[in-house]
Motif scaffolding. Structure first.
Motif, mmCIF file in Angstrom:
data_model
loop_
_atom_site.group_PDB
_atom_site.id
_atom_site.type_symbol
_atom_site.label_atom_id
_atom_site.label_comp_id
_atom_site.label_asym_id
_atom_site.label_seq_id
_atom_site.Cartn_x
_atom_site.Cartn_y
_atom_site.Cartn_z
ATOM 1 N N GLY A 80 2.332 -18.776 33.965
ATOM 2 C CA GLY A 80 3.633 -19.055 33.379
ATOM 3 C C GLY A 80 4.101 -20.467 33.679
ATOM 4 N N VAL A 81 3.889 -20.907 34.916
ATOM 5 C CA VAL A 81 4.308 -22.252 35.299
ATOM 6 C C VAL A 81 3.567 -23.303 34.484
ATOM 7 C CG1 VAL A 81 4.274 -23.941 37.184
ATOM 8 C CG2 VAL A 81 5.043 -21.595 37.625
ATOM 9 N N THR A 82 2.278 -23.094 34.272
ATOM 10 C CA THR A 82 1.500 -24.054 33.484
ATOM 11 C C THR A 82 2.035 -24.130 32.054
ATOM 12 O OG1 THR A 82 -0.353 -23.149 34.737
ATOM 13 C CG2 THR A 82 -0.873 -24.787 33.052
ATOM 14 N N ARG A 83 2.336 -22.968 31.501
ATOM 15 C CA ARG A 83 2.917 -22.943 30.152
ATOM 16 C C ARG A 83 4.243 -23.685 30.109
ATOM 17 N NH1 ARG A 83 2.743 -16.812 27.840
ATOM 18 N NH2 ARG A 83 1.690 -17.467 25.936
ATOM 19 N N LEU A 84 5.094 -23.432 31.095
ATOM 20 C CA LEU A 84 6.404 -24.087 31.135
ATOM 21 C C LEU A 84 6.254 -25.596 31.221
ATOM 22 C CD1 LEU A 84 8.359 -21.747 33.599
ATOM 23 C CD2 LEU A 84 8.809 -22.044 31.150
ATOM 24 N N ARG A 85 5.293 -26.032 32.017
ATOM 25 C CA ARG A 85 5.088 -27.473 32.163
ATOM 26 C C ARG A 85 4.663 -28.091 30.837
ATOM 27 N NH1 ARG A 85 3.390 -26.947 37.826
ATOM 28 N NH2 ARG A 85 5.356 -27.389 38.913
ATOM 29 N N ALA A 86 3.827 -27.365 30.088
ATOM 30 C CA ALA A 86 3.408 -27.869 28.782
ATOM 31 C C ALA A 86 4.623 -28.014 27.865
ATOM 32 C CB ALA A 86 2.375 -26.921 28.168
ATOM 33 N N LEU A 87 5.476 -26.992 27.871
ATOM 34 C CA LEU A 87 6.679 -26.993 27.049
ATOM 35 C C LEU A 87 7.609 -28.141 27.455
ATOM 36 C CD1 LEU A 87 7.366 -24.926 24.846
ATOM 37 C CD2 LEU A 87 8.762 -23.695 26.513
ATOM 38 N N ALA A 88 7.796 -28.280 28.767
ATOM 39 C CA ALA A 88 8.664 -29.344 29.267
ATOM 40 C C ALA A 88 8.071 -30.704 28.943
ATOM 41 C CB ALA A 88 8.872 -29.188 30.772
ATOM 42 N N GLY A 89 6.735 -30.785 28.984
ATOM 43 C CA GLY A 89 6.057 -32.048 28.690
ATOM 44 C C GLY A 89 6.330 -32.498 27.256
ATOM 45 N N GLU A 90 6.504 -31.514 26.371
ATOM 46 C CA GLU A 90 6.829 -31.847 24.967
ATOM 47 C C GLU A 90 8.350 -31.918 24.755
ATOM 48 O OE1 GLU A 90 4.983 -28.722 22.763
ATOM 49 O OE2 GLU A 90 3.011 -29.024 23.701
ATOM 50 N N HIS A 91 9.118 -31.932 25.848
ATOM 51 C CA HIS A 91 10.591 -32.008 25.787
ATOM 52 C C HIS A 91 11.188 -30.879 24.970
ATOM 53 C CE1 HIS A 91 10.223 -35.866 27.708
ATOM 54 N NE2 HIS A 91 9.312 -36.196 26.794
ATOM 55 N N ARG A 92 10.562 -29.732 24.986
ATOM 56 C CA ARG A 92 11.063 -28.617 24.181
ATOM 57 C C ARG A 92 11.689 -27.519 25.031
ATOM 58 N NH1 ARG A 92 6.193 -26.425 21.672
ATOM 59 N NH2 ARG A 92 7.657 -24.815 21.044
ATOM 60 N N MET B 130 13.824 -24.091 34.759
ATOM 61 C CA MET B 130 13.064 -22.957 35.300
ATOM 62 C C MET B 130 12.524 -23.349 36.675
ATOM 63 S SD MET B 130 12.947 -20.230 33.287
ATOM 64 C CE MET B 130 11.508 -19.302 33.837
ATOM 65 N N ILE B 131 12.615 -22.436 37.616
ATOM 66 C CA ILE B 131 12.109 -22.698 38.965
ATOM 67 C C ILE B 131 10.744 -22.053 39.120
ATOM 68 C CG2 ILE B 131 12.507 -22.251 41.422
ATOM 69 C CD1 ILE B 131 15.437 -22.675 40.950
ATOM 70 N N ALA B 132 9.793 -22.855 39.611
ATOM 71 C CA ALA B 132 8.398 -22.394 39.737
ATOM 72 C C ALA B 132 8.215 -21.644 41.051
ATOM 73 C CB ALA B 132 7.461 -23.589 39.649
ATOM 74 N N VAL B 133 8.645 -20.397 41.071
ATOM 75 C CA VAL B 133 8.544 -19.610 42.300
ATOM 76 C C VAL B 133 7.095 -19.534 42.781
ATOM 77 C CG1 VAL B 133 8.707 -17.243 43.177
ATOM 78 C CG2 VAL B 133 10.652 -18.298 42.014
ATOM 79 N N ASN B 134 6.185 -19.485 41.824
ATOM 80 C CA ASN B 134 4.775 -19.384 42.193
ATOM 81 C C ASN B 134 4.335 -20.462 43.174
ATOM 82 O OD1 ASN B 134 1.898 -18.435 41.641
ATOM 83 N ND2 ASN B 134 1.774 -20.633 41.254
ATOM 84 N N ASP B 135 4.922 -21.667 43.040
ATOM 85 C CA ASP B 135 4.428 -22.794 43.823
ATOM 86 C C ASP B 135 5.021 -22.871 45.232
ATOM 87 O OD1 ASP B 135 3.189 -23.220 41.458
ATOM 88 O OD2 ASP B 135 4.197 -25.094 40.960
ATOM 89 N N HIS C 97 23.646 -24.865 41.726
ATOM 90 C CA HIS C 97 23.157 -26.217 41.460
ATOM 91 C C HIS C 97 22.784 -26.338 39.984
ATOM 92 C CE1 HIS C 97 22.355 -25.328 45.696
ATOM 93 N NE2 HIS C 97 22.458 -26.622 45.937
ATOM 94 N N PRO C 98 23.745 -26.607 39.121
ATOM 95 C CA PRO C 98 23.431 -26.732 37.688
ATOM 96 C C PRO C 98 22.384 -27.816 37.482
ATOM 97 C CG PRO C 98 25.820 -26.730 38.064
ATOM 98 C CD PRO C 98 25.174 -26.859 39.405
ATOM 99 N N LEU C 99 21.351 -27.511 36.696
ATOM 100 C CA LEU C 99 20.215 -28.423 36.532
ATOM 101 C C LEU C 99 19.961 -28.691 35.044
ATOM 102 C CD1 LEU C 99 17.758 -26.685 39.024
ATOM 103 C CD2 LEU C 99 18.880 -28.887 39.394
ATOM 104 N N GLU C 100 19.413 -29.848 34.783
ATOM 105 C CA GLU C 100 18.935 -30.172 33.439
ATOM 106 C C GLU C 100 17.725 -29.303 33.107
ATOM 107 O OE1 GLU C 100 20.246 -32.692 31.281
ATOM 108 O OE2 GLU C 100 21.811 -32.204 32.776
ATOM 109 N N PRO C 101 17.416 -29.112 31.814
ATOM 110 C CA PRO C 101 16.163 -28.426 31.468
ATOM 111 C C PRO C 101 14.972 -29.103 32.150
ATOM 112 C CG PRO C 101 17.515 -28.651 29.511
ATOM 113 C CD PRO C 101 18.206 -29.418 30.615
ATOM 114 N N GLY C 102 14.025 -28.292 32.586
ATOM 115 C CA GLY C 102 12.857 -28.842 33.286
ATOM 116 C C GLY C 102 12.274 -27.787 34.204
#
Lengths: 411, 411, 411, 411
Positions: A152-164, A169-174, A368-373
């Motif tokens: 899931g984290v890898t997918r999210l990173r791909a999505l974030a990488g395309e600014h979409r 999202m917090i990467a609990v896995n890591d 802690h309100p955060l920007e998308p990422g």
């Protein structure tokens, strides 16, 4: 309001939830606080996770903390219907039953999103996928969420990488208290628990081939040795190959290892790690199991295609494939995660750590309100979970003296 | 031109160098290439490292690669005079003898800097310290260097943080093929080698207290268990404390552990980890050893001050301190690194990896001019060292198929 | 002619028998020979053993070897009805179903004796007891038999000591290839398999108290460590206590150990090893399991008597006892053998060794008429089983050269 | 009166004796009693044992107990001259120096026998051999003795078998508290201590071939794994081969293992276990060590004969043999016991057990006059030594309740 197989199973489910609750000090510590503080008051939380007793206790906890919670299962085979029934009696909305078909599986996720979530807990990105396609309108409500898995984290990173990506999202896995424990000790124990109960075969004196020497692979290899096996590791990364070697294992290619293995366990995160070219070199009676996320690590299609006969094993979780080269290979749990599909998943205490990180990460998002990422777990959260666990076990550790603090800072 | 104890010892030193050379496949692979390519032609290399056979082979290698090399020892007690004599016959300039006093130790470093180095290999920052104070004029010649230890790297980072570092330095210590192997397996084996040969005591059935569960501490704890001991770990970091626990060790404070230990080994990087308040709680006959960088982890001064009597041990590396509370504690190697001061340091094969990283990092600096700062080892270098070692051992590993590469990239 | 729960279950039973047959090289080697040689032609064999798939394959083998065979189960809870049904289709007479009451249990044994046996396989002396009381008339037909357990052997020795034993019995339990493997590696693995599948609890990082350090206790302790636990051993024998210590475990009294254990496993062969005085000192949540022969090692009656409440656990094999001192202790499988009552018993390959010794011991009795008494397994039989297993695994070992034989004999 | 290299070394020897005395609780407990009781008053004791600090403390103890004691070394290379000098100052007569030639070695034994012993402690039968040939006249004074080694016991049994043994001898080697500890944990640790200090090579990640899986072999194999090696075992006994396999090691013939080993350790008690046919198949750089009693396990003569060149190693305990097949093999300590010839022998605490059995066995002979023959150690002695060690370590164990005693006796 919930969608269940049979509400009458609730009593059995409560027994299971009571059992695990007693071995979850981190969640219990949070419960004590949440009852008073109600940190999630007014929040609506959507959850997609393997729905069994440990997960149910997490969902219940968030509800106790003030949230409206709606949950479904991230895998149609991992729902335990008695637990689902029990959870539904606690005020949490549940949409899941074991053996749902693809349409039902999707429908459950849609129902869960109908809560119009402000917070998410996701496993493999099932909720986020829908929030970025058919349910895009709901994304604006979402303050953020937490993701459970590497995948899931890898997918999210791909999505974030395309600014979409539309929310943080917090990467609990890591987190340290997740991957060092869940991936290593959790997978290590539950994989062998699953294999032993499914096969009744002896581990001592056998040769176990472990594909992949990441955190999961180390855990699987170490426990195999602890049960008396000799271990062969296959890797694509030369540094990890050296580590495996130094840890006392043999290292070779899958092609070289194929004739030696009595058990093969894949934990690579990749596909087709064991393929027809390997199958034909294996010993008669070799056992194939997967403990990586998806059921593609063993090339099950290839195995099925080349088999001249498929024969029943000892129970429904063992299937024998007779090859043209005459040997029979035994596939466990159809190549799915052997610890979940042929066992009860990770031990309770391990999920206590992981789910503690989940709950605290949602709280963090509120404060802690955060920007998308994609964000790492706050180190203070990691540390707090570590401390609570030690405390629950009655273990004290040292603290730095002022002199020592100064010494460490003085370079 | 060299400064030696006794050039006549060269023959013994050559025996030692011949021995280690046979077990250093990474350096040997480099030698084959350096003979032809002469990458260091025209370079002048200053080295400060523990001067024994493994280091000598590194210095010789750089000389074979075309450089003028001048070397001294980073510790006055770690010089082996026979090796120094042998190395001086190979064309390398050597300034070192065992037991140098403070003034001689400084003078050796000054002599080494007289070569007007273009490249450095440093251990703990001894050369860099002088190049930033008394020999500042020479710094402009320096293309860069490589640092061996955690301590040195921390110092360099402090200097760089104040924008005072005058050339680029590569943190060899932080490379995977260094700290995962040198710190863990190197320290693990050599610490127990040193303790066993010094004491002739049984390890099986004893209780070993390991202070610190970083990479070194893990190695020390794991080998202790491998020798039959029960291990207690002390930590200040709760995540590491949880890891130690999951690895099957007990975890407690030093105060709680003091009465149980038969052996105490400090590997924290901090000072005064074992102090008078702990000494008085220990068992009669407890053995104290340090495997961290400096001799401050056991509070030796405090121990000496409180002792009512100091008695001889089995040999010069064991000293007995009789406490007012009547028990006798045995301190090994005066609280210095027990594996170096009472042994031969890390095994040969481990230093082959570390020194391979050193040589390649110098080469990297030649080919990649860098601004002043602290840099990680190039991942390709790390990987190359890992691959050479596997190759030398005749070990093959898998490579990703095109389908697998695509699968991994497809999220 | 057989007494079964449901003949319709045979298909499932055949799947199980097919599975284990593939992992029993010793029995398979015997089958190849028995088909041709028919060594048991004309013999009538009565068997009382835990009736599951591995046992069924033994019974079938003897039938294939020419014997008439009648079998029942040595424990009313260990019968697997599907296996019983399958076995009955092979020509073996079966009298058993799971959950038989005391009267039925006795009746089954009587039916089995109705075959008027010439040979016996017994477990705990159930057949021999009846042949020396109510069925004394049948004893004169008996050429001899083989006993499976320590308990049975001890009983036989008592009988023989009083000169009352009516036929020769071979103590299969005492053979090297039995107790070194079955007791140690078999009990070691199957005990933890049973505990893990029953509790879903984490073993790593816990403290396991093993009562007894005989062959079974060693196996249980070693596997506990292999799963990441710290082990405390309790013993009454000081030599064994020293061995446990040297193997890296802690040793103390049960009274001292009680407050530390997360899991307690009894393997002593004695009664009341864990008693009320220990229960009250235990941690809340401690788990109690027995892997010794009888269900008296944990004082279950005492526990039940002192409990203020009994609460359900995760499933029918876990029961919680709330003590007046407030903590809850969890008893597995009612204090019965946890590996059989909450698991599938020993791994297949282990029983292959044990049952190979059984079959060969019966053959031995045919070829070597013996006086009444208790006899060890013929060393040649032990060796043959060891050799067959190595051969099946493709393993070759060295043989002494003539010079070496002479050297060994020359003192 | 004593024969020494240099009486001036006594001070160093006293340091060593003081050191070991502190770690010998069994001998210390005996000393407390012997001072008062003087059990050996009037006795004359002759001893032949490896003469180093631990042995010296035993000899001194017997002297303190009232005996006249005369001692020599059972091996001309194992005498430590400083210890011999120190021992001579305590009233014990010493005849030994390191490096004695054959004639001197014999003369020392003759001198020791001149005491006209009433009691003996022998190692390998050196004293008994002379008492049955050249010094037969003295045999009639001998009440009995105790033998330390397997080899000596085997010889004694041969002598007794021919009815030629002239006095009773107790087989100390066969006691539980001897062979389970000395052979297994003693040899295990001291062998690797010797190899590591001699070679400075890494053990982790290597392949160790252990020839023989008796108690010594198990210890060597287990410690090798504990240091990170993969272990291959060779055996001639199929039962032991199965045990090695179940313990997680690989099993094969020496012929098959030869190409894999980085280290070879022989512990078989036989000769020519590694021979020219194996040497030629080994890897370049393989290391050969022996931990069995005699220096014939590795065929050193064969190796020397086939070598085209002999080259120096790192120190005098390593010798390189270049084979016609081009690889170089490294022989440690000339094929003699690597733990004694290149180390300090067994750890102190181990010899405390063994020597406690020795002293108590001599006492037993005084109190229980026996016919000539070979006798086991009295079980009460074994148990007493076990108990004293536990007590010294502050360890308590359980005792059977009256109910439990009855239960155990009730079959």
């Amino acid at each position: 309001m919930s969608t269940l197989k049979d509400p009458g199973l609730a009593s059995l489910g409560h027994d299971k939830m009571n059992w695990v609750r007693r071995k979850m000090p981190v969640l219990n510590a949070l419960r004590d606080r949440y009852v008073k503080e109600q940190p999630f008051k007014g929040q609506r939380i959507a959850i997609s996770l393997h729905l069994e007793a440990k997960t149910a206790v997490l969902a219940e906890l968030l509800h106790i903390g003030g949230a409206s919670v709606s949950i479904t299962s991230s895998n149609p085979l991992s729902t335990q219907d008695d637990v689902a029934a029990a959870l539904a009696t606690t005020g949490v909305e549940v949409h899941a039953f074991r053996g749902a078909n693809d349409e039902e599986f999707d429908q459950f996720h849609q129902h869960v999103l109908d809560i119009e979530p402000t917070l998410l807990i996701d496993d493999g990105g099932e909720l986020t996928e829908r929030l970025h396609s058919s349910r895009k309108d709901l994304a604006r409500n979402v303050l953020g969420g937490a993701e459970e898995t590497t995948t899931g984290v890898t997918r999210l990173r791909a999505l974030a990488g395309e600014h979409r990506l539309l929310y943080p999202m917090i990467a609990v896995n890591d987190a340290d208290m997740k991957h060092l424990f869940d991936n290593q000790y959790g997978t290590g124990q539950s994989t062998w628990d699953g294999i032993m109960r499914t096969t009744n075969l002896l581990i001592a004196g056998t040769t176990v081939v472990v594909a992949g020497y990441g955190w999961c692979g180390r855990g699987v290899a170490d426990r195999a040795r602890g049960l008396g096996a000799r271990v062969i590791v296959t890797e694509v990364n030369p540094v990890r190959a050296n580590e495996a070697l130094m840890d006392g294992h043999q290292v070779m290619t899958m092609d070289q290892a194929a004739p030696y293995g009595d058990f093969f366990v894949t934990v690579t995160g990749n596909r087709d790690v064991i393929r027809p070219e390997h199958f034909v070199k294996m010993k008669d009676g070799a056992v194939l199991a997967n403990a990586g996320h998806f059921d593609v690590e063993v090339d099950v299609k290839g195995l099925r295609a080349m088999a001249t006969e498929v024969i029943p094993g000892r129970n429904e979780n063992v299937e024998g494939f007779v090859l043209p080269t005459k040997q029979t290979l035994w596939l466990l749990a159809q190549g799915r995660l052997v610890n979940l599909a042929a066992g009860d998943g990770h031990p309770v205490e391990i999920m206590d750590l992981t789910f503690g990180l989940q709950a605290l990460s949602l709280e963090y998002l509120l404060n802690h309100p955060l920007e998308p990422g994609v964000y790492p777990v706050d180190p203070a959260v990691d540390r707090w979970v570590a401390e609570i666990r030690l405390k629950a076990l009655g273990i004290e550790i040292d603290t730095l003296t002022p002199d020592q603090e100064q010494y460490m800072a003085s370079w």
